[in-house]
Scaffold this motif. Sequence first.
Motif, PDB file in Angstrom:
ATOM      1  N   ILE A  25      -0.982 -11.784  34.869  1.00  0.00           N
ATOM      2  CA  ILE A  25      -0.027 -11.925  33.779  1.00  0.00           C
ATOM      3  C   ILE A  25       1.331 -11.405  34.240  1.00  0.00           C
ATOM      4  O   ILE A  25       1.447 -10.273  34.723  1.00  0.00           O
ATOM      5  CB  ILE A  25      -0.488 -11.165  32.521  1.00  0.00           C
ATOM      6  CG1 ILE A  25      -1.921 -11.534  32.160  1.00  0.00           C
ATOM      7  CG2 ILE A  25       0.452 -11.485  31.343  1.00  0.00           C
ATOM      8  CD1 ILE A  25      -2.523 -10.714  31.044  1.00  0.00           C
ATOM      9  N   TYR A  26       2.350 -12.252  34.091  1.00  0.00           N
ATOM     10  CA  TYR A  26       3.716 -11.916  34.444  1.00  0.00           C
ATOM     11  C   TYR A  26       4.607 -12.081  33.205  1.00  0.00           C
ATOM     12  O   TYR A  26       4.190 -12.664  32.202  1.00  0.00           O
ATOM     13  CB  TYR A  26       4.273 -12.880  35.507  1.00  0.00           C
ATOM     14  CG  TYR A  26       3.496 -12.997  36.785  1.00  0.00           C
ATOM     15  CD1 TYR A  26       3.850 -12.258  37.914  1.00  0.00           C
ATOM     16  CD2 TYR A  26       2.425 -13.893  36.908  1.00  0.00           C
ATOM     17  CE1 TYR A  26       3.161 -12.383  39.113  1.00  0.00           C
ATOM     18  CE2 TYR A  26       1.722 -14.028  38.108  1.00  0.00           C
ATOM     19  CZ  TYR A  26       2.094 -13.266  39.205  1.00  0.00           C
ATOM     20  OH  TYR A  26       1.402 -13.406  40.386  1.00  0.00           O
ATOM     21  N   SER A  27       5.868 -11.621  33.299  1.00  0.00           N
ATOM     22  CA  SER A  27       6.875 -12.064  32.347  1.00  0.00           C
ATOM     23  C   SER A  27       7.444 -13.381  32.865  1.00  0.00           C
ATOM     24  O   SER A  27       7.027 -13.868  33.924  1.00  0.00           O
ATOM     25  CB  SER A  27       7.983 -11.021  32.202  1.00  0.00           C
ATOM     26  OG  SER A  27       8.831 -11.056  33.340  1.00  0.00           O
ATOM     27  N   ASP A  28       8.428 -13.930  32.156  1.00  0.00           N
ATOM     28  CA  ASP A  28       9.039 -15.172  32.647  1.00  0.00           C
ATOM     29  C   ASP A  28      10.144 -14.901  33.663  1.00  0.00           C
ATOM     30  O   ASP A  28      10.843 -15.814  34.088  1.00  0.00           O
ATOM     31  CB  ASP A  28       9.581 -16.009  31.477  1.00  0.00           C
ATOM     32  CG  ASP A  28      10.751 -15.359  30.758  1.00  0.00           C
ATOM     33  OD1 ASP A  28      11.093 -14.197  31.112  1.00  0.00           O
ATOM     34  OD2 ASP A  28      11.319 -15.984  29.847  1.00  0.00           O
ATOM     35  N   GLY A  29      10.305 -13.632  34.055  1.00  0.00           N
ATOM     36  CA  GLY A  29      11.292 -13.282  35.067  1.00  0.00           C
ATOM     37  C   GLY A  29      12.642 -12.860  34.524  1.00  0.00           C
ATOM     38  O   GLY A  29      13.519 -12.447  35.290  1.00  0.00           O
ATOM     39  N   THR A  30      12.813 -12.916  33.206  1.00  0.00           N
ATOM     40  CA  THR A  30      14.083 -12.473  32.609  1.00  0.00           C
ATOM     41  C   THR A  30      13.956 -11.108  31.946  1.00  0.00           C
ATOM     42  O   THR A  30      14.969 -10.508  31.579  1.00  0.00           O
ATOM     43  CB  THR A  30      14.581 -13.481  31.561  1.00  0.00           C
ATOM     44  OG1 THR A  30      13.649 -13.536  30.465  1.00  0.00           O
ATOM     45  CG2 THR A  30      14.735 -14.871  32.166  1.00  0.00           C
ATOM     46  N   THR A  31      12.729 -10.633  31.775  1.00  0.00           N
ATOM     47  CA  THR A  31      12.479  -9.331  31.159  1.00  0.00           C
ATOM     48  C   THR A  31      11.368  -8.626  31.931  1.00  0.00           C
ATOM     49  O   THR A  31      10.716  -9.214  32.797  1.00  0.00           O
ATOM     50  CB  THR A  31      11.996  -9.484  29.701  1.00  0.00           C
ATOM     51  OG1 THR A  31      10.695 -10.093  29.693  1.00  0.00           O
ATOM     52  CG2 THR A  31      12.956 -10.324  28.868  1.00  0.00           C
ATOM     53  N   ILE A  32      11.154  -7.369  31.574  1.00  0.00           N
ATOM     54  CA  ILE A  32       9.939  -6.687  32.020  1.00  0.00           C
ATOM     55  C   ILE A  32       8.741  -7.345  31.350  1.00  0.00           C
ATOM     56  O   ILE A  32       8.897  -8.181  30.444  1.00  0.00           O
ATOM     57  CB  ILE A  32       9.982  -5.197  31.648  1.00  0.00           C
ATOM     58  CG1 ILE A  32      10.130  -5.029  30.122  1.00  0.00           C
ATOM     59  CG2 ILE A  32      11.086  -4.483  32.408  1.00  0.00           C
ATOM     60  CD1 ILE A  32       9.858  -3.643  29.604  1.00  0.00           C
ATOM     61  N   LEU A  33       7.533  -6.983  31.773  1.00  0.00           N
ATOM     62  CA  LEU A  33       6.317  -7.454  31.108  1.00  0.00           C
ATOM     63  C   LEU A  33       5.880  -6.477  30.022  1.00  0.00           C
ATOM     64  O   LEU A  33       5.271  -6.890  29.027  1.00  0.00           O
ATOM     65  CB  LEU A  33       5.196  -7.626  32.138  1.00  0.00           C
ATOM     66  CG  LEU A  33       3.824  -8.047  31.594  1.00  0.00           C
ATOM     67  CD1 LEU A  33       3.904  -9.409  30.895  1.00  0.00           C
ATOM     68  CD2 LEU A  33       2.791  -8.074  32.726  1.00  0.00           C
ATOM     69  N   ALA A  34       6.166  -5.188  30.202  1.00  0.00           N
ATOM     70  CA  ALA A  34       5.765  -4.121  29.275  1.00  0.00           C
ATOM     71  C   ALA A  34       4.281  -3.783  29.375  1.00  0.00           C
ATOM     72  O   ALA A  34       3.690  -3.246  28.443  1.00  0.00           O
ATOM     73  CB  ALA A  34       6.141  -4.435  27.831  1.00  0.00           C
TER      74      ALA A  34
END
Length: 372
Positions: free
Chosen positions: A95-104
């Motif tokens: 699981i990643y973020s979309d690259g514009t934010t952290i994943l949290a």
Amino acid sequence: MVNSKRLVDTFIELVQIDSETKHEGNFQAFLKTRFQTLGLEVKEDDTMSKTGFGANNLVCRLPATTDADAIFFSCHVDTVTPGVGIKPQVKDDIIYSDGTTILAADDKAGIAIMLETIQLINENNTPHGTLEFVLSVGEESGLIGIKAFDMSALTANYGFVLDTGGPVGSITVGSPTHAGLEIEILGTAAHSGIEPEKGISALEIAAKAISQMKLGRIDVETTANIGIIEGGTATNIVMEHVRMVAEVRSINSESCEAQIQHMKGLFEKTTAEMGGAITIKVDMKYGGYHFDAETNVVKIATKAMAELGMTANHETSGGGSDANIFNEQGKETTNLSIGYEKIHTVHEYIPIRELEKATALAYEIVKQVASD
């Protein structure tokens, strides 16, 4: 045993609720309802007035079904920035973020683990002592929420923080005492082109002191760093004022104090020799802890890992977490790795397999404590 789909769905749901540090209110309200829905008693403290943050701390309690020891698990609800509008993506079971934010995943993976563990206990009628789940605010801003938390609200005397990165299997057995220093040096201003001899450069005082100072890796247990230096108003004025912010960390509290005194002594001596004035403020951010293999929480986690076929890795950390404050306040606590990687960046990710393993570990810890 772990319901992987439910676990992943829960995690994805959690990370899409914004909760940057100081703005935890909506997320904390969501969690309050979610834990109540699972049958837990939820108590909210009144620390917002002290911390100025967006929510209070929560303690969610699952009543005992046996006379086993009470234990707690703890996670923080706040995230670093950029943490608004997180869009999780699943690719190749990661699981990643979309690259514009952290994943949290720091630390909402820990909260997802808590929720899934509770559901496993309920579904399997797993015997357990009193279980308490602490949800703190402001961890990313210097452990602010847990510092304000009243430890007497807990029945349990020991517990586990779910908030360390890397593959599941690491147990934090040591974490440093951390001190902050703010140093202000006052010299004498003068025109640097006409009469520099009449000036006393605060920067020169600082430079001379620092040139004699032990910084960086002091020894295997201790580090020191000056991270901020600021001052001056113009190139044609001898610098009158310098402000510096530094830190000292050490697993050994005596070594921490010795390094603080080393730095203070050099700043004060050099300032006096060069005719300036100085003020130094020392802020003890948190105390450290050091466990061995026989410490109760280490033994429990190690035994649970062995039961699951994992090899425990006892690690000493150079950073702090809410576990430092629990220990400082008399609650024996270790921090367990839960699988996230590259935290505090837009490249943050967590493998689903690690999320599953961390949940299995939390559940096994509950069973181990109940069986002792």
